[in-house]
Design an enzyme around this catalytic site. Structure first.
Site, mmCIF file in Angstrom:
data_model
loop_
_atom_site.group_PDB
_atom_site.id
_atom_site.type_symbol
_atom_site.label_atom_id
_atom_site.label_comp_id
_atom_site.label_asym_id
_atom_site.label_seq_id
_atom_site.Cartn_x
_atom_site.Cartn_y
_atom_site.Cartn_z
ATOM 1 N N ASP A 117 28.386 -32.744 -78.836
ATOM 2 C CA ASP A 117 27.319 -32.145 -78.029
ATOM 3 C C ASP A 117 26.432 -33.152 -77.316
ATOM 4 O OD1 ASP A 117 27.801 -29.383 -78.205
ATOM 5 O OD2 ASP A 117 27.102 -29.378 -80.280
ATOM 6 N N ASP A 175 32.692 -24.396 -75.209
ATOM 7 C CA ASP A 175 31.366 -24.971 -74.925
ATOM 8 C C ASP A 175 31.464 -26.453 -74.538
ATOM 9 O OD1 ASP A 175 31.724 -23.054 -76.955
ATOM 10 O OD2 ASP A 175 29.662 -23.190 -77.606
HETATM 11 N N1 GLY Z 1 27.534 -24.183 -79.124
HETATM 12 C C1 GLY Z 1 26.895 -23.753 -77.963
HETATM 13 C C2 GLY Z 1 26.539 -22.319 -77.918
HETATM 14 O O1 GLY Z 1 26.145 -21.743 -78.912
HETATM 15 O O2 GLY Z 1 26.632 -21.743 -76.883
#
Ligand code: GLY
Length: 402
Positions: A117, A175
């Protein structure tokens, strides 16, 4: 005499029509001052009230109190990112000073190799700031963050590993498309091509493995860590493995739009257009264009909307419209405008309480349940993409009226 009168009449009609068009445009844009006023109140309060720069405001808890996180959390960069966007929107130094203060505690995460992330954490914060103030320290942080992220790339899987937890061998989530912008920018700033190549390989694998025939996407794809073959396709935050989790669709749309921005490879543009078509043509997308948290929740319409997904979709469409023909460009622009018009009302925007966030009604992780899943909550990434969409919309209008 008759001719002079009819010329006058035509002239009057033209003037009147122009005035009507201008007033329609002005009315449409009324939501910008409304949204900005609320955002300014909320973020000025937040900056005054939140003074521990190591407790990053993330969301509201079910009792309405503030949930804060450490710098290692995936949402740690959105608060400073929103402050940077407010600086861009208002040119008020108050936000620049605050954004800088809220960035210091994040710096150490540039060496963090335990998360995918880093794009969210480091590019939303330092990247957004760098575009505005060109700080050379921020530039080095962006490059180092990309170096750390690149260590998570597995050449066999052809993808960056998402999570180090859970029952999977080599999980990759949709994501993760959002972390590629960091790699492209780091390549551009450092001249190191490898980061860009990793982003391209990752996106290509996502295109192959994450998407169904209708261009909706799976949330999680698990790869065999030795052969690199995709072995499982599932969800973690959606309604079901075969459902279309709304924010996942939004991440894909945004991610492939960014892929086209940096590569100009038509296949990414087509992918983004297909994802947009899936979202925009979905029978469960309400008329006001703010999606339910999952397109396939059987309880629709008696379930939650996800304002964060709406904000991400609006922002992505406002970029994608620049790369397509007139008809689609108008459709994307109008849809983004409808989303922003819907969101910029007391139903979705707060000007008091709400943990000092702007946007209400976001859904973080529905399967986790109300206590910890950030369901129907204010969440900082909702605010970030809402502000980004407002900024993109404002710029589009300014370009149009130049
Ligand atoms: N992991 C990113 C989201 O919850 O959208």
């Amino acid at each position: 005499m008759k001719k002079a009168n009819s010329t006058k009449l035509i002239f009057l009609v033209v003037i009147l029509s122009l005035a009507l068009i201008q007033s329609a445009i002005a009315q449409k844009q009324n939501f910008i001052p409304y949204a900005l006023k609320a955002a300014e109140v909320q973020y000025k309060n937040a900056v005054k009230e939140y003074t521990d720069y190591h407790k990053f405001p993330r969301s509201t808890k079910p009792d309405g109190s503030l949930y804060t996180v450490k710098s290692s959390d995936w949402c740690s960069g959105f608060f400073s990112g929103s402050l940077w966007l407010l600086y861009d929107l208002t040119k008020d130094d108050f936000y620049k000073v605050a954004a800088k203060k809220w960035s210091v505690g994040l710096e150490k995460e540039q060496y963090n190799k335990t998360t995918h992330d880093l794009g969210f954490m480091m590019y939303i914060s330092f990247g957004t700031g760098y575009k505005l103030i060109g700080d050379t320290n921020y530039k080095q942080i962006i490059i180092q963050s990309a170096k750390s992220l690149a260590t998570r790339f597995h050449p066999k899987a052809g993808a960056i590993r998402s999570w180090d937890f859970g029952p999977w061998q080599y999980p990759v989530i949709i994501d993760n498309m959002m972390n590629l912008e960091l790699l492209f920018e780091a390549s551009r700033l450092s001249g190191i091509d490898a980061y860009k190549q990793i982003a391209i390989k990752h996106a290509d694998h996502d295109m192959q493995n994450h998407f169904r025939k209708d261009f909706s996407s799976y949330h999680v794809v698990d790869y065999d860590s030795i052969t690199g073959v995709a072995i499982k396709k599932q969800t973690n935050q959606g309604f079901a493995d075969e459902s279309a989790w709304a924010r996942g669709q939004a991440w894909g749309l945004y991610g492939f739009t960014v892929m086209y921005r940096y590569t100009k490879d038509k296949k990414y543009l087509e992918q983004a257009e297909h994802i947009a078509a899936f979202i925009l043509n979905h029978p469960n997308l309400p008329k006001d264009k703010v999606p339910y948290w999952d397109f396939n929740d059987p309880k629709i319409p008696d379930t939650y909307r996800d304002a964060s997904a709406a904000a991400i979709i609006a922002s992505a469409l406002l970029e994608l419209r620049k790369y397509v023909g007139k008809e689609k460009s108008t459709l994307y622009f109008k849809t983004a405008e409808t989303i922003l018009t819907t969101l910029s009302t007391p139903e979705y925007v707060a000007d008091s309480g709400n943990g000092n966030f702007v946007l209400k009604h976001c859904v973080g992780n529905w399967p986790k349940g109300k206590a910890t899943g950030e369901i129907d909550a204010a969440i900082n990434y909702g605010d970030y993409y809402y502000l980004e969409a407002l900024l993109r919309y404002k710029k589009a209008i300014q370009e149009h009226t130049k």
